[in-house]
Design an enzyme around this catalytic site. Sequence first.
Site, mmCIF file in Angstrom:
data_model
loop_
_atom_site.group_PDB
_atom_site.id
_atom_site.type_symbol
_atom_site.label_atom_id
_atom_site.label_comp_id
_atom_site.label_asym_id
_atom_site.label_seq_id
_atom_site.Cartn_x
_atom_site.Cartn_y
_atom_site.Cartn_z
ATOM 1 N N LYS A 49 0.814 -1.215 0.000
ATOM 2 C CA LYS A 49 0.000 0.000 0.000
ATOM 3 C C LYS A 49 0.851 1.270 0.000
ATOM 4 O O LYS A 49 0.543 2.251 0.666
ATOM 5 C CB LYS A 49 -0.975 0.003 1.183
ATOM 6 C CG LYS A 49 -1.841 -1.246 1.290
ATOM 7 C CD LYS A 49 -2.445 -1.664 -0.045
ATOM 8 C CE LYS A 49 -3.458 -0.651 -0.571
ATOM 9 N NZ LYS A 49 -3.990 -1.052 -1.921
ATOM 10 N N SER A 50 1.905 1.221 -0.793
ATOM 11 C CA SER A 50 2.821 2.364 -0.888
ATOM 12 C C SER A 50 2.942 2.914 -2.301
ATOM 13 O O SER A 50 3.925 3.591 -2.623
ATOM 14 C CB SER A 50 4.209 1.957 -0.363
ATOM 15 O OG SER A 50 4.158 1.543 0.977
ATOM 16 N N TRP A 54 0.432 2.168 -8.824
ATOM 17 C CA TRP A 54 0.642 3.473 -9.452
ATOM 18 C C TRP A 54 1.967 3.495 -10.218
ATOM 19 O O TRP A 54 2.019 3.809 -11.409
ATOM 20 C CB TRP A 54 0.618 4.544 -8.367
ATOM 21 C CG TRP A 54 0.604 5.962 -8.832
ATOM 22 C CD1 TRP A 54 0.273 6.427 -10.087
ATOM 23 C CD2 TRP A 54 0.897 7.112 -8.047
ATOM 24 N NE1 TRP A 54 0.348 7.800 -10.120
ATOM 25 C CE2 TRP A 54 0.733 8.242 -8.892
ATOM 26 C CE3 TRP A 54 1.278 7.295 -6.722
ATOM 27 C CZ2 TRP A 54 0.955 9.541 -8.426
ATOM 28 C CZ3 TRP A 54 1.486 8.593 -6.262
ATOM 29 C CH2 TRP A 54 1.320 9.707 -7.112
ATOM 30 N N THR A 108 7.075 -6.790 -6.272
ATOM 31 C CA THR A 108 7.310 -7.540 -5.043
ATOM 32 C C THR A 108 7.147 -6.626 -3.837
ATOM 33 O O THR A 108 7.332 -5.411 -3.936
ATOM 34 C CB THR A 108 8.712 -8.174 -5.015
ATOM 35 O OG1 THR A 108 8.831 -9.005 -3.861
ATOM 36 C CG2 THR A 108 9.814 -7.124 -4.952
ATOM 37 N N HIS A 109 6.790 -7.234 -2.696
ATOM 38 C CA HIS A 109 6.781 -6.519 -1.419
ATOM 39 C C HIS A 109 7.860 -7.088 -0.486
ATOM 40 O O HIS A 109 7.867 -6.778 0.705
ATOM 41 C CB HIS A 109 5.422 -6.668 -0.733
ATOM 42 C CG HIS A 109 4.285 -5.996 -1.442
ATOM 43 N ND1 HIS A 109 4.377 -4.718 -1.943
ATOM 44 C CD2 HIS A 109 3.025 -6.426 -1.725
ATOM 45 C CE1 HIS A 109 3.220 -4.386 -2.505
ATOM 46 N NE2 HIS A 109 2.392 -5.401 -2.387
ATOM 47 N N ARG A 131 6.350 5.014 1.429
ATOM 48 C CA ARG A 131 5.250 5.913 1.781
ATOM 49 C C ARG A 131 5.214 6.072 3.294
ATOM 50 O O ARG A 131 5.573 5.152 4.033
ATOM 51 C CB ARG A 131 3.931 5.327 1.282
ATOM 52 C CG ARG A 131 2.707 6.218 1.458
ATOM 53 C CD ARG A 131 1.448 5.486 1.013
ATOM 54 N NE ARG A 131 0.286 6.354 0.980
ATOM 55 C CZ ARG A 131 -0.961 5.946 0.730
ATOM 56 N NH1 ARG A 131 -1.182 4.655 0.472
ATOM 57 N NH2 ARG A 131 -1.965 6.796 0.725
ATOM 58 N N SER A 139 -4.311 2.650 4.741
ATOM 59 C CA SER A 139 -4.571 2.007 3.450
ATOM 60 C C SER A 139 -4.501 0.481 3.568
ATOM 61 O O SER A 139 -5.313 -0.236 2.971
ATOM 62 C CB SER A 139 -3.557 2.509 2.417
ATOM 63 O OG SER A 139 -3.868 2.036 1.131
ATOM 64 N N PHE A 143 -7.380 -2.309 2.808
ATOM 65 C CA PHE A 143 -7.081 -3.389 1.871
ATOM 66 C C PHE A 143 -7.390 -4.743 2.510
ATOM 67 O O PHE A 143 -7.910 -5.650 1.855
ATOM 68 C CB PHE A 143 -5.614 -3.321 1.440
ATOM 69 C CG PHE A 143 -5.264 -4.305 0.358
ATOM 70 C CD1 PHE A 143 -5.921 -4.276 -0.864
ATOM 71 C CD2 PHE A 143 -4.287 -5.258 0.557
ATOM 72 C CE1 PHE A 143 -5.606 -5.190 -1.874
ATOM 73 C CE2 PHE A 143 -3.957 -6.162 -0.439
ATOM 74 C CZ PHE A 143 -4.619 -6.133 -1.662
ATOM 75 N N TYR A 194 6.511 8.185 -2.147
ATOM 76 C CA TYR A 194 5.128 8.364 -2.600
ATOM 77 C C TYR A 194 4.723 9.835 -2.535
ATOM 78 O O TYR A 194 4.110 10.369 -3.464
ATOM 79 C CB TYR A 194 4.229 7.519 -1.699
ATOM 80 C CG TYR A 194 2.751 7.554 -2.004
ATOM 81 C CD1 TYR A 194 2.163 6.566 -2.794
ATOM 82 C CD2 TYR A 194 1.918 8.539 -1.475
ATOM 83 C CE1 TYR A 194 0.797 6.571 -3.064
ATOM 84 C CE2 TYR A 194 0.558 8.562 -1.728
ATOM 85 C CZ TYR A 194 0.008 7.571 -2.528
ATOM 86 O OH TYR A 194 -1.342 7.579 -2.780
ATOM 87 N N LYS A 259 -8.395 6.489 -2.085
ATOM 88 C CA LYS A 259 -8.306 7.949 -2.053
ATOM 89 C C LYS A 259 -7.065 8.479 -2.768
ATOM 90 O O LYS A 259 -7.110 9.485 -3.437
ATOM 91 C CB LYS A 259 -8.327 8.464 -0.602
ATOM 92 C CG LYS A 259 -9.678 8.358 0.072
ATOM 93 C CD LYS A 259 -9.684 9.098 1.392
ATOM 94 C CE LYS A 259 -11.079 9.067 2.037
ATOM 95 N NZ LYS A 259 -11.089 9.810 3.328
ATOM 96 N N GLY A 260 -5.932 7.812 -2.560
ATOM 97 C CA GLY A 260 -4.701 8.238 -3.212
ATOM 98 C C GLY A 260 -4.254 9.618 -2.781
ATOM 99 O O GLY A 260 -3.883 10.457 -3.611
#
Length: 296
Positions: A49-50, A54, A108-109, A131, A139, A143, A194, A259-260
């Site tokens: 979620k970073s 995007w 990848t995370h 982020r 976020s 998720f 971010y 939301k971003g």
Amino acid sequence: MEKEGAFTSRPSLKITQGVPFVEFTVSNWPEVESFKARPDDLLICTYPKSGTTWVSEITDLILNEADTEKTKRDAIFIRVPFLEFAAPGMQSGIQLLRDAVSTRLIKTHLPIELLPNTFWENNCKIIYVARNAKDVAVSFYYFHLMSRVHPDPGTWDEFLEKYLAGNVSYGSWYAHVKGWWEKRKDPCVLYLFYEDIMEDPMREIRKISEFLEKDLGDEVLEKIVYHTSFKEMEQNFMSIYGTIPIVVMDHNVSPFMRKGIVWDWKNHFTVTQNEKFDEDYEKNMAGPSLPFRTEL
């Protein structure tokens, strides 16, 4: 594609190599550990979620010189396979990558210590996006609510406690961002924030383009900025996991692109939660001078 009804319950977390992952990932771990990177592979790495999706879309557009028809060729998780992903009834990231032609964009995370060595041996280019911890927490909570490939998050307060303790998939945010920060001077690593992309997308997209040695003019870059704006991406069915069955990701609970923005944490943290978070943050981030911003 996943068959309806396959996810009758949420998976539990299991520890492997000292880091918690959902059990589906752990069951597929030997495949991840032995993954063979190619020299022209391009890796996009984040803590969850970073801004992964995007930057994946930005990068795909850069490689295709802003040809939006090419980036609509398939869903984002096919165009940019998720290296360690595995779930019942669905193709794993490894399976998708085996069939992918070069240049392979890979998501990848994984924390830096668990990245397969062949990425380093082949000097693969890696884009890392970090982020701020507060917005990530919010976020990641939403998720968990909408994605059944994660454990039930419980209440927001319960989830925040687990997040601070690193008892969530991929473990500690602190360890993740600091581990990759120590590698930032490696010429094959581009470390981005971010919040910087939100503040000036043209500037940061230019950085990515130059890192990838793509000589794109301002007109092309402006087109990429436009097509990767939140307003455009939230309407792009191929970018927001719109093809994933509702039993896996329920956008009615919370949209994938929610939301971003920077500072949404202010709408969720209580005064007490914020004070506790700040105390924990100060203790864990005392070492490296990572310049995170929690508002713009």
